[in-house]
Design a protein around this motif. Structure first.
Motif, PDB file in Angstrom:
ATOM      1  N   ASN A   1       0.806  -1.115   0.179  1.00  0.00           N
ATOM      2  CA  ASN A   1       0.188  -0.210   0.043  1.00  0.00           C
ATOM      3  C   ASN A   1       0.830   1.038   0.026  1.00  0.00           C
ATOM      4  O   ASN A   1       0.646   2.363  -0.632  1.00  0.00           O
ATOM      5  N   GLU A   2       2.240   1.056   0.611  1.00  0.00           N
ATOM      6  CA  GLU A   2       2.579   2.747   0.793  1.00  0.00           C
ATOM      7  C   GLU A   2       3.394   2.447  -1.013  1.00  0.00           C
ATOM      8  O   GLU A   2       3.810   3.785  -1.224  1.00  0.00           O
ATOM      9  N   LEU A   3       3.865   1.271  -1.170  1.00  0.00           N
ATOM     10  CA  LEU A   3       4.262   1.508  -2.519  1.00  0.00           C
ATOM     11  C   LEU A   3       3.620   2.595  -3.645  1.00  0.00           C
ATOM     12  O   LEU A   3       3.666   3.525  -4.268  1.00  0.00           O
ATOM     13  N   LEU A   4       1.781   2.430  -3.454  1.00  0.00           N
ATOM     14  CA  LEU A   4       1.508   2.640  -4.144  1.00  0.00           C
ATOM     15  C   LEU A   4       0.671   4.303  -4.114  1.00  0.00           C
ATOM     16  O   LEU A   4       0.976   4.837  -4.931  1.00  0.00           O
ATOM     17  N   ILE A   5       1.197   4.811  -2.357  1.00  0.00           N
ATOM     18  CA  ILE A   5       1.266   5.661  -3.066  1.00  0.00           C
ATOM     19  C   ILE A   5       1.873   6.269  -3.314  1.00  0.00           C
ATOM     20  O   ILE A   5       1.980   7.303  -3.251  1.00  0.00           O
ATOM     21  N   ARG A   6       3.257   5.777  -2.944  1.00  0.00           N
ATOM     22  CA  ARG A   6       3.987   6.726  -3.266  1.00  0.00           C
ATOM     23  C   ARG A   6       4.963   6.584  -4.280  1.00  0.00           C
ATOM     24  O   ARG A   6       5.212   8.170  -4.390  1.00  0.00           O
ATOM     25  N   LEU A   7       4.554   5.710  -4.880  1.00  0.00           N
ATOM     26  CA  LEU A   7       4.575   6.373  -6.416  1.00  0.00           C
ATOM     27  C   LEU A   7       3.992   6.003  -8.079  1.00  0.00           C
ATOM     28  O   LEU A   7       4.054   6.643  -8.722  1.00  0.00           O
ATOM     29  N   LEU A   8       2.810   6.043  -7.414  1.00  0.00           N
ATOM     30  CA  LEU A   8       1.394   5.568  -8.212  1.00  0.00           C
ATOM     31  C   LEU A   8       0.845   6.894  -8.800  1.00  0.00           C
ATOM     32  O   LEU A   8       0.448   7.284  -7.393  1.00  0.00           O
ATOM     33  N   PRO A   9       1.502   7.826  -9.688  1.00  0.00           N
ATOM     34  CA  PRO A   9       0.664   8.809  -9.861  1.00  0.00           C
ATOM     35  C   PRO A   9      -0.704   9.169  -9.837  1.00  0.00           C
ATOM     36  O   PRO A   9      -1.843   7.997 -10.310  1.00  0.00           O
TER      37      PRO A   9
ATOM     38  N   HIS B   1      13.149   6.661  -7.090  1.00  0.00           N
ATOM     39  CA  HIS B   1      11.459   6.964  -6.679  1.00  0.00           C
ATOM     40  C   HIS B   1      11.387   7.473  -5.856  1.00  0.00           C
ATOM     41  O   HIS B   1       9.891   7.389  -6.068  1.00  0.00           O
ATOM     42  N   LEU B   2      12.105   6.842  -4.610  1.00  0.00           N
ATOM     43  CA  LEU B   2      11.417   7.075  -3.394  1.00  0.00           C
ATOM     44  C   LEU B   2      11.067   7.774  -2.946  1.00  0.00           C
ATOM     45  O   LEU B   2      11.403   8.702  -1.421  1.00  0.00           O
ATOM     46  N   GLY B   3      12.704   9.023  -3.182  1.00  0.00           N
ATOM     47  CA  GLY B   3      12.820   9.837  -3.331  1.00  0.00           C
ATOM     48  C   GLY B   3      13.440  10.546  -1.884  1.00  0.00           C
ATOM     49  O   GLY B   3      13.775  11.375  -1.577  1.00  0.00           O
ATOM     50  N   GLY B   4      14.682   9.553  -0.876  1.00  0.00           N
ATOM     51  CA  GLY B   4      15.506   9.250  -0.734  1.00  0.00           C
ATOM     52  C   GLY B   4      14.299   9.046   1.085  1.00  0.00           C
ATOM     53  O   GLY B   4      14.748   9.219   2.010  1.00  0.00           O
TER      54      GLY B   4
END
Length: 229
Positions: free
Chosen positions: A87-95, A208-211
């Motif tokens: 879920n966190e990957l989708l929130i952080r990476l999916l436009p 892509h996670l911006g650090g």
């Protein structure tokens, strides 16, 4: 329009509403749920299959209707943290509002596998790979950046968003060709392939996670390190 959805994250909003991040075949959508403390509000939690009707033309929608569309996937222990990680990957990476129906279908198939306590690592690596590919960040595992077949006897390093480049000498963070070819076939019986896939996905996702660290990953590490009675 009615569509299937899952809650990725929610938080209180104003007096009795909730601000909800939803994952649908039409992408990641943000909406306000009015009267979130009512019966429908009990559905605003992750891993529950929903049917939702959203209204509004701006990026912030309004939930007009929300209903259960199937049984909840009850995740616990490491499976729960793994679901939180997805879920966190989708929130952080999916436009926002970027439709990815195939990725949604992959997510739908992954949740019951997590709930059934299937081995976590292959499930996570497959989802990470699908996410990268859907977002246009994928790369070949069986050929290098020059289009040459991966040599099982050679060492390679990853150039994010470009691909794998052969290297002559040893350096940290490399992958051997045999591991890469095993990843290409999802053959996790090859010694070291699954651990190498985890390293590879971390390297591929990092730009892509911006650090910013992933909260779910830190929680999972704290769980693993917690003393046991």
């Amino acid at each position: 329009m009615h569509q299937p959805a899952f809650v990725l994250h929610s938080r209180p909003y104003k007096e009795s509403s909730a601000l909800v991040d939803l994952f649908t075949p039409q992408g990641r959508l943000r909406a306000v749920m009015r009267a979130a403390r009512g019966k429908a509000g009990s559905l605003i939690r992750p891993f529950v299959s929903l049917e939702v009707e959203l209204r509004g033309k701006s990026e912030l929608k309004t939930v007009a209707r929300l209903e259960s569309a199937g049984p909840a996937h009850w995740l616990d222990g490491q499976a729960l943290f793994s679901g939180m990680y997805l879920n966190e990957l989708l929130i952080r990476l999916l436009p926002a509002e970027d439709a990815h129906p195939a990725l949604f279908d992959h997510y739908v198939a992954t949740l019951p596998a997590l709930a059934a306590h299937r081995p976590l690592e292959p499930l996570l690596r497959a989802f990470e790979w699908r996410l990268l590919s859907e977002l246009g960040y994928g790369f070949a595992l069986d050929v290098d950046i020059a289009g040459q077949p991966i040599d099982p006897q050679r060492l390679y390093h990853l150039l994010p968003d470009a691909g794998l480049e052969p290297v002559a000498g040893f350096q940290p963070g490399l992958f051997n060709g045999a591991e890469l070819l095993a990843m290409a076939e999802a053959d996790w019986q090859v010694p070291g392939a699954l651990a190498a896939a985890k390293r590879l996905m971390r390297q591929a996702l990092a730009p892509h996670l911006g650090g910013r660290p992933l909260v779910s990953r830190e929680l999972f590490m704290n769980l693993k390190e917690a003393p046991r009675d």
